[in-house]
Scaffold this active site. Structure first.
Site, PDB file in Angstrom:
ATOM      1  N   TYR A 143       0.835  -1.198   0.000  1.00  0.00           N
ATOM      2  CA  TYR A 143       0.000   0.000   0.000  1.00  0.00           C
ATOM      3  C   TYR A 143       0.873   1.253   0.000  1.00  0.00           C
ATOM      4  CZ  TYR A 143      -3.205   3.655   1.135  1.00  0.00           C
ATOM      5  OH  TYR A 143      -3.907   4.832   1.092  1.00  0.00           O
ATOM      6  N   LYS A 190     -10.638  -9.569   5.665  1.00  0.00           N
ATOM      7  CA  LYS A 190     -11.243  -8.254   5.874  1.00  0.00           C
ATOM      8  C   LYS A 190     -11.883  -7.795   4.571  1.00  0.00           C
ATOM      9  CE  LYS A 190     -10.139  -3.555   7.255  1.00  0.00           C
ATOM     10  NZ  LYS A 190      -9.044  -2.577   7.285  1.00  0.00           N
ATOM     11  N   ASP A 210      -7.264  -4.511  -1.366  1.00  0.00           N
ATOM     12  CA  ASP A 210      -8.550  -3.978  -1.811  1.00  0.00           C
ATOM     13  C   ASP A 210      -8.399  -2.623  -2.496  1.00  0.00           C
ATOM     14  OD1 ASP A 210      -8.054  -3.846   1.275  1.00  0.00           O
ATOM     15  OD2 ASP A 210      -8.894  -1.928   0.706  1.00  0.00           O
TER      16      ASP A 210
END
Lengths: 524, 256
Positions: free
Chosen positions: A263, A370, A298
């Site tokens: 990320y 998650k 995600d």
């Protein structure tokens, strides 16, 4: 969990193997090196805290002194150990005196590695013991209070003021939230230090500081006891101070940490060499502290096309799993991230979302997955957003997700108002309760749309992983294979904080945590 | 039924019934006192026949209300003047041809979500290769040289990049913000540009769900685009406006 997708186990095995070889490649780059942030985390675990008169955190003051002198390849523990031996002072006193200019930790008598380790031993043991106590406290709470049913409901607070955050978090817990994440102040990930003390002003969020962690932990423990449910606390173990935040979180009993180097590389332009090294130690700490990590794949679908790039999420989950296992985490701590981001106007889009969510569940059966709410196609139409969030909640309960980050109706407008959170929790509670066991009642049509979507995403992920295994992850990132963003191994922020370890180097915590892991299978 | 344009009221299910719905929270314990407080507050907003349709406890001394009422106020449509950016958009091919033929060089656009905003959805919709809703973003246009700086970019960095690449246009996106910081942030950008004597060098555009053209002008921008704006609208505006400005500098007026 019953498997319903009829996924090809051989392909899953090959994907895992490719991911393992990618992870090995990354580990080879990680192990011979350390970073300024890793060294600062060691100091924090040794008990160094506080700031100097210029408000620079003491761990930074000490590590900067060592690095400026070119002495960091030995590791800060080496210099600290020698200074303890020579002065009889403890690490905090030493750091304080260094910051005042009264002590030079680089100008101390020479001792053997053996003596240095022995001098540090009591402080290392104290740090580790504290973390183990926190872990025991959590276990005790989980045993006596318990938690909500799965999926656990995860909400965010983001007022900028830790005291107001605490109030909102308690309100959210009373409304039914199981997990509270305190959004960090904007761009904290780019700070190569951790701010100090309680903070009452932030930008789009609240600073992650050790004192803020403590305040929030206390608030959630209080409300948890009142309502009879343990409330998990989450923060962001990412960015340039990643391992320090892991240390703080372990000391203050956070329960989950966003902790994903990819990320930072992709979305914050943090140097990949730096952050993979930082990630390794931070994950070792999280593993030892019993903290569940949340990975961030995600997010790829917020920039890349959510339909075409779904396989990049799966590929990244495989890699994060393999990297995580190599950094002291067990499967039960791998909160791999995935998302519900397809265009709501796509015909049968919800079926594809269900196929993808079920696929992640079946491929990572023990991981506390998650599941991330839709954000990409949300607008100021709060009513439609609320409904789309409901459809997302339905997928979450059918496919047996563990952690459900709730979308907010006002998602596309502002950080949540207090009732936005209440509405989001109501939405999830209604759907998840009303359809609690739907997943157990249904099968998917063999060769139908849902199965086919999962096959396709797995096939594409496998192909991508095998290509990356050949090329190496750094080059794949360089070529923009994730999120449509390209980052080079030499580019981004923080590379100047990476140094090669020399033969006297040691990180007493990393060693103890690794030994513990080898001894017991995992760190409890 | 004839609508009286001079007296437009909110519409529920009958003309001029003035029905509105609203919801809000109060830092008050849930209960009859809270309900009454909500009703009175709605009355202070000017609503009549207020009904608290629903209320609930939010914990920690907070409560939530859904309220209906009749709003007696009206607006005079004939008095409203809207400044809107020209939306008669050209398409992808027309825009490229327009720039190529009239300006003879690609236009340089620097885009960023500035300040605290981490949401790149709007910026990406306009800038990214893929664009949005089937319309390519500026990166795809051969006649645009587009630099997407991403999110949370400080104003000073936007300016230095714009200077470095000799940008024609600075495109700012503000999506999700806390306590209206985006307004301060936008004003700050204009001030910085003015302080450095650079304001006139760039066409300055802002977009986002809470942005209107009028507000953009007030803040010192050249144009503002709200929700649902597609890349060709922005691209058309840029092409025409820069052409117009060039025109005013070099003689012949731009086509209107």
């Amino acid at each position: 969990m019953e498997k319903k997708l009829n996924l090809d186990e051989e392909k899953i095995g090959r994907a895992r193997q490719a991911a393992a070889s990618i992870a090995e490649g990354i580990m080879e780059d990680i192990l011979p090196r350390t970073t300024v942030a890793v060294e600062r985390a060691i100091l924090r675990l040794l008990g160094v805290d506080g700031i100097d008169i210029a408000e620079i955190p003491l761990p930074n003051v000490v590590v900067e002194k060592v690095q400026e002198a070119g002495a960091l390849p030995c590791g800060v523990a080496h210099w600290m150990g020698r200074t303890i031996l020579a002065t009889g002072k403890d690490p905090q006193e030493i750091a304080r005196e260094v910051s005042e200019g009264n002590l030079d930790i680089l100008d101390q008598p020479l001792y053997s590695d053996e003596e240095i380790r022995r001098a540090l031993e009591p402080y290392v043991r104290q740090g580790l013991e504290w973390i183990r106590d926190q872990r025991r406290r959590r276990d005790k709470f989980l045993e006596t209070l318990g938690t909500g049913p799965r999926p656990l409901l995860y909400v965010i607070v983001a007022t900028g003021d830790i005291y107001e955050d605490a109030l909102q978090a308690k309100s959210a817990a009373e409304q039914g939230a199981d997990i509270v994440a305190v959004i960090r102040s904007t761009a904290q990930s780019l700070l190569d230090y951790v701010p100090y003390g309680a903070t009452r002003e932030g930008f789009g969020g609240t600073f992650a500081t050790q004192e803020n962690f403590r305040i929030m932990r206390q608030a959630l423990d209080e409300v948890g006891e009142e309502i009879g449910r343990y409330i998990y606390l989450v923060n962001y173990c990412s960015g340039l101070a990643m391992p320090e935040i892991a240390a703080m979180g372990a000391l203050e009993r956070l329960d989950m940490m966003l902790n994903d180097a990819m990320y930072g590389v992709l979305f914050r332009d943090i140097n990949m060499q730096r952050t993979f090294i930082d990630q390794h130690f931070s994950r070792m700490i999280n593993g030892y502290a019993g903290i569940i990590i949340n990975t961030g794949e995600d997010n790829y679908l917020t920039t890349a096309d959510p339909f075409e790039a779904a396989h990049t999420v799966l590929a990244s989950q495989f890699m994060n799993e393999q990297l995580g296992l190599r950094s002291g985490l067990v499967e039960e701590q791998l909160g791999l991230g995935h998302a519900f981001e397809l265009d709501p106007d796509r015909e049968d889009g919800w079926l594809l979302e269900l196929g993808q969510a079920q696929m992640a569940r079946e491929i990572f059966p023990r991981a506390p997955l998650k599941y991330m709410p839709p954000t990409r196609y949300m607008s100021g139409d709060i009513f439609r957003t609320h409904l789309v969030d409901g459809m997302f909640n339905l997928v979450g309960v059918i496919s047996g997700q563990e952690i459900q980050l709730l979308g907010m109706p006002s998602e596309a407008i502002h950080t949540p108002h207090i009732h936005d959170r209440a509405l989001a929790i109501d939405n999830a509670r209604y759907i998840m309760n009303n359809a609690r066991h739907l997943g157990e009642e249904i099968y998917f049509k063999p060769g139908g749309k849902i199965q086919k979507r999962a096959f396709q995403v797995l096939d594409e992920a496998l192909e991508l992983l095998e290509k990356i295994a050949e090329l190496g992850l750094p080059r794949a990132i360089d070529e923009g294979w994730f999120a449509g963003i390209s980052r080079s191994p030499q580019g981004g922020k923080g590379l100047e904080g990476v140094v090669d370890k020399e033969e006297h180097y040691f990180n007493p915590f990393l060693e103890a945590m690794a030994a513990k892991r080898e001894g017991t299978g995992h760190a409890d | 039924m004839q609508i009286d344009e001079k007296r437009i009221r909110a519409y529920g299910d009958t003309f001029n019934d003035g029905q509105v719905q609203l919801s809000f929270s109060l830092p008050v314990e849930h209960g009859p006192r809270g309900d009454e407080a909500a009703r009175i507050l709605a009355g202070h907003m000017g609503l009549e026949e207020v009904e608290v349709a629903f209320s609930r406890d939010l914990g920690q001394g907070f409560s939530y209300y859904i309220v209906y009422g009749r709003c007696p106020s009206y607006v005079d449509l004939t008095q409203i003047q809207i400044t809107q950016v020209e939306v008669e958009a050209m398409d992808y091919y027309e825009i490229n041809r327009f720039i190529e033929e009239r300006m003879g060089r690609p236009l340089v656009v620097v885009g960023a979500c500035t300040g605290t905003d981490a949401h790149t959805v709007g910026l990406d919709a306009i800038m990214n290769m893929k664009g949005y809703a089937g319309e390519y973003g500026l990166e795809r246009y051969p006649q645009f040289e587009a630099y997407n700086m991403g999110s949370q970019v400080p104003n000073s960095q936007v300016i230095s990049r714009a200077v470095e690449v000799e940008a024609d246009v600075i495109l700012i996106s503000q999506v999700v913000t806390q306590k209206n910081v985006h307004l301060e942030n936008l004003t700050n950008l204009v001030e910085l540009l003015e302080a450095e004597g650079l304001r006139e060098k760039f066409l300055l555009i802002v977009g986002g769900p809470r942005i209107s053209h009028e507000m953009a002008l007030e803040l010192g921008f050249d144009a503002g685009f709200g929700s649902g704006t597609l890349p060709p609208q922005v691209a058309t505006y840029i092409a025409r406006e820069i052409y117009r400005r060039q025109g005013s500098q070099s003689g012949p007026p731009g086509e209107r």
